[in-house]
Design a protein around this motif. Structure first.
Motif, PDB file in Angstrom:
ATOM      1  N   SER A  97       0.598  -1.077  -0.009  1.00 33.13           N
ATOM      2  CA  SER A  97       0.024  -0.105  -0.091  1.00 33.13           C
ATOM      3  C   SER A  97       0.847   1.355   0.066  1.00 33.13           C
ATOM      4  CB  SER A  97      -0.945   0.101   1.371  1.00 33.13           C
ATOM      5  OG  SER A  97      -1.796  -1.139   1.335  1.00 33.13           O
ATOM      6  N   ALA A  98       0.451   2.472  -0.617  1.00 36.51           N
ATOM      7  CA  ALA A  98       0.934   3.624  -0.586  1.00 36.51           C
ATOM      8  C   ALA A  98       0.242   4.636   0.221  1.00 36.51           C
ATOM      9  CB  ALA A  98       1.588   3.860  -1.952  1.00 36.51           C
ATOM     10  N   THR A  99       0.639   5.317   0.828  1.00 33.98           N
ATOM     11  CA  THR A  99      -0.153   6.749   1.211  1.00 33.98           C
ATOM     12  C   THR A  99       0.421   7.922   0.871  1.00 33.98           C
ATOM     13  OG1 THR A  99      -0.843   5.337   3.179  1.00 33.98           O
ATOM     14  CG2 THR A  99      -1.334   7.895   3.247  1.00 33.98           C
ATOM     15  N   GLY A 100      -0.099   8.783   0.343  1.00 32.49           N
ATOM     16  CA  GLY A 100       0.771  10.193   0.040  1.00 32.49           C
ATOM     17  C   GLY A 100       1.281  10.105  -1.333  1.00 32.49           C
ATOM     18  N   GLY A 101       0.941   9.215  -2.102  1.00 30.37           N
ATOM     19  CA  GLY A 101       1.500   9.054  -3.792  1.00 30.37           C
ATOM     20  C   GLY A 101       3.217   9.294  -3.602  1.00 30.37           C
ATOM     21  N   ARG A 102       3.700  10.021  -4.410  1.00 28.70           N
ATOM     22  CA  ARG A 102       4.979  10.290  -4.658  1.00 28.70           C
ATOM     23  C   ARG A 102       5.659  10.687  -3.703  1.00 28.70           C
ATOM     24  NH1 ARG A 102       8.033   9.229  -9.574  1.00 28.70           N
ATOM     25  NH2 ARG A 102       6.656   8.082 -10.956  1.00 28.70           N
ATOM     26  N   ASN A 103       5.141  11.489  -2.664  1.00 26.03           N
ATOM     27  CA  ASN A 103       5.569  12.123  -1.568  1.00 26.03           C
ATOM     28  C   ASN A 103       5.303  11.430  -0.357  1.00 26.03           C
ATOM     29  OD1 ASN A 103       7.000  14.440  -2.713  1.00 26.03           O
ATOM     30  ND2 ASN A 103       5.321  15.061  -3.444  1.00 26.03           N
ATOM     31  N   GLY A 104       4.952  10.469  -0.328  1.00 26.60           N
ATOM     32  CA  GLY A 104       4.432   9.688   0.718  1.00 26.60           C
ATOM     33  C   GLY A 104       5.321   8.342   1.393  1.00 26.60           C
ATOM     34  N   HIS A 105       4.704   7.427   1.531  1.00 25.85           N
ATOM     35  CA  HIS A 105       5.331   6.105   2.073  1.00 25.85           C
ATOM     36  C   HIS A 105       4.704   5.181   1.461  1.00 25.85           C
ATOM     37  CE1 HIS A 105       7.497   3.892   5.199  1.00 25.85           C
ATOM     38  NE2 HIS A 105       6.424   2.997   5.107  1.00 25.85           N
ATOM     39  N   THR A 106       5.295   3.993   1.195  1.00 24.09           N
ATOM     40  CA  THR A 106       4.822   2.599   0.524  1.00 24.09           C
ATOM     41  C   THR A 106       5.363   1.529   1.399  1.00 24.09           C
ATOM     42  OG1 THR A 106       4.402   1.366  -1.135  1.00 24.09           O
ATOM     43  CG2 THR A 106       6.533   2.264  -1.102  1.00 24.09           C
ATOM     44  N   GLN A 107       4.471   0.476   1.604  1.00 26.79           N
ATOM     45  CA  GLN A 107       5.108  -0.830   2.542  1.00 26.79           C
ATOM     46  C   GLN A 107       4.194  -1.959   2.144  1.00 26.79           C
ATOM     47  OE1 GLN A 107       5.364   0.183   6.687  1.00 26.79           O
ATOM     48  NE2 GLN A 107       4.650  -1.866   7.169  1.00 26.79           N
ATOM     49  N   SER A 108       4.972  -2.957   2.114  1.00 26.73           N
ATOM     50  CA  SER A 108       4.252  -4.291   1.717  1.00 26.73           C
ATOM     51  C   SER A 108       3.645  -4.611   2.824  1.00 26.73           C
ATOM     52  CB  SER A 108       5.452  -5.460   1.281  1.00 26.73           C
ATOM     53  OG  SER A 108       6.539  -5.560   2.461  1.00 26.73           O
ATOM     54  N   SER A 109       2.567  -5.649   2.879  1.00 26.79           N
ATOM     55  CA  SER A 109       1.721  -5.949   3.836  1.00 26.79           C
ATOM     56  C   SER A 109       2.383  -6.722   4.956  1.00 26.79           C
ATOM     57  CB  SER A 109       0.633  -6.874   3.293  1.00 26.79           C
ATOM     58  OG  SER A 109       1.182  -8.057   2.662  1.00 26.79           O
ATOM     59  N   ASP A 110       3.489  -7.451   4.475  1.00 30.52           N
ATOM     60  CA  ASP A 110       4.513  -8.006   5.634  1.00 30.52           C
ATOM     61  C   ASP A 110       5.350  -7.101   6.177  1.00 30.52           C
ATOM     62  OD1 ASP A 110       6.207  -7.751   3.478  1.00 30.52           O
ATOM     63  OD2 ASP A 110       6.501 -10.198   3.052  1.00 30.52           O
ATOM     64  N   GLY A 111       5.710  -6.230   5.938  1.00 33.46           N
ATOM     65  CA  GLY A 111       6.527  -5.191   6.242  1.00 33.46           C
ATOM     66  C   GLY A 111       7.925  -5.255   5.704  1.00 33.46           C
ATOM     67  N   MET A 112       8.338  -6.261   4.942  1.00 27.30           N
ATOM     68  CA  MET A 112       9.590  -6.634   4.384  1.00 27.30           C
ATOM     69  C   MET A 112      10.145  -5.457   3.463  1.00 27.30           C
ATOM     70  SD  MET A 112      10.637  -9.278   5.619  1.00 27.30           S
ATOM     71  CE  MET A 112      11.994  -9.121   4.764  1.00 27.30           C
ATOM     72  N   VAL A 113       9.192  -4.773   2.735  1.00 26.53           N
ATOM     73  CA  VAL A 113       9.535  -3.428   1.867  1.00 26.53           C
ATOM     74  C   VAL A 113       8.816  -2.207   2.888  1.00 26.53           C
ATOM     75  CG1 VAL A 113       9.130  -2.143  -0.106  1.00 26.53           C
ATOM     76  CG2 VAL A 113       9.736  -4.643  -0.101  1.00 26.53           C
TER      77      VAL A 113
END
Length: 145
Positions: A13-29
């Motif tokens: 999931s990503a929040t804030g688009g290109r100026n935000g944060h992205t994270q995999s559901s398992d937290g590995m990324v």
């Protein structure tokens, strides 16, 4: 369009688009994002772009596809280095598009053999290559022994 039988699904999931944060559901990324200065953004240190993530995924996937093809031919390409450069820019038809350059290097395999392996990996195996075909220009260069 081909259908697949999913063996594995990664979710992020990503929040804030290109100026935000992205994270995999398992937290590995888990990375903070910012728009690079070249695109008019702040280019914050220690941040990534979607192009970084795409390049990393494509390089890793292509390396796996190359080794898979090599093993079928009783060769070993597990030490190959795949460098993927993903560029973004305005499209002639409007909006933005991507282009990709894949550099395949393995000094243990003769260049002609490595080129044949890379071509088969690109045309037959790598899902990123399938996804980009006829939509994103992909240039593959090879450096072997």
């Amino acid at each position: 369009m081909d259908t697949i039988k999913p063996l594995y699904t990664a979710t992020a999931s990503a929040t804030g688009g290109r100026n935000g944060h992205t994270q995999s559901s398992d937290g590995m990324v888990s990375v903070d994002l910012s728009v690079p200065k070249e695109m008019g953004g702040p280019g914050k240190p220690d941040t990534a772009t979607p192009e970084h993530l795409f390049a990393a995924g494509y390089a890793a996937c292509f390396g796996g596809a190359l080794d898979f093809v090599a093993k079928k031919q009783k060769k070993n390409a597990s030490g190959a280095t795949i460098t993927c450069a993903v560029s973004i820019g305005p499209r002639d038809g409007g909006g933005f598009g991507l282009s990709v350059k894949l550099a395949v290097e393995d000094k243990t395999i003769p260049t002609a053999e490595l080129r044949a392996l890379a071509l088969e990996a690109h045309e037959q195996i790598c899902p990123y290559s399938h996804a980009t075909r006829n939509n994103v220009p992909v240039e593959v260069t090879v450096t072997g022994a």
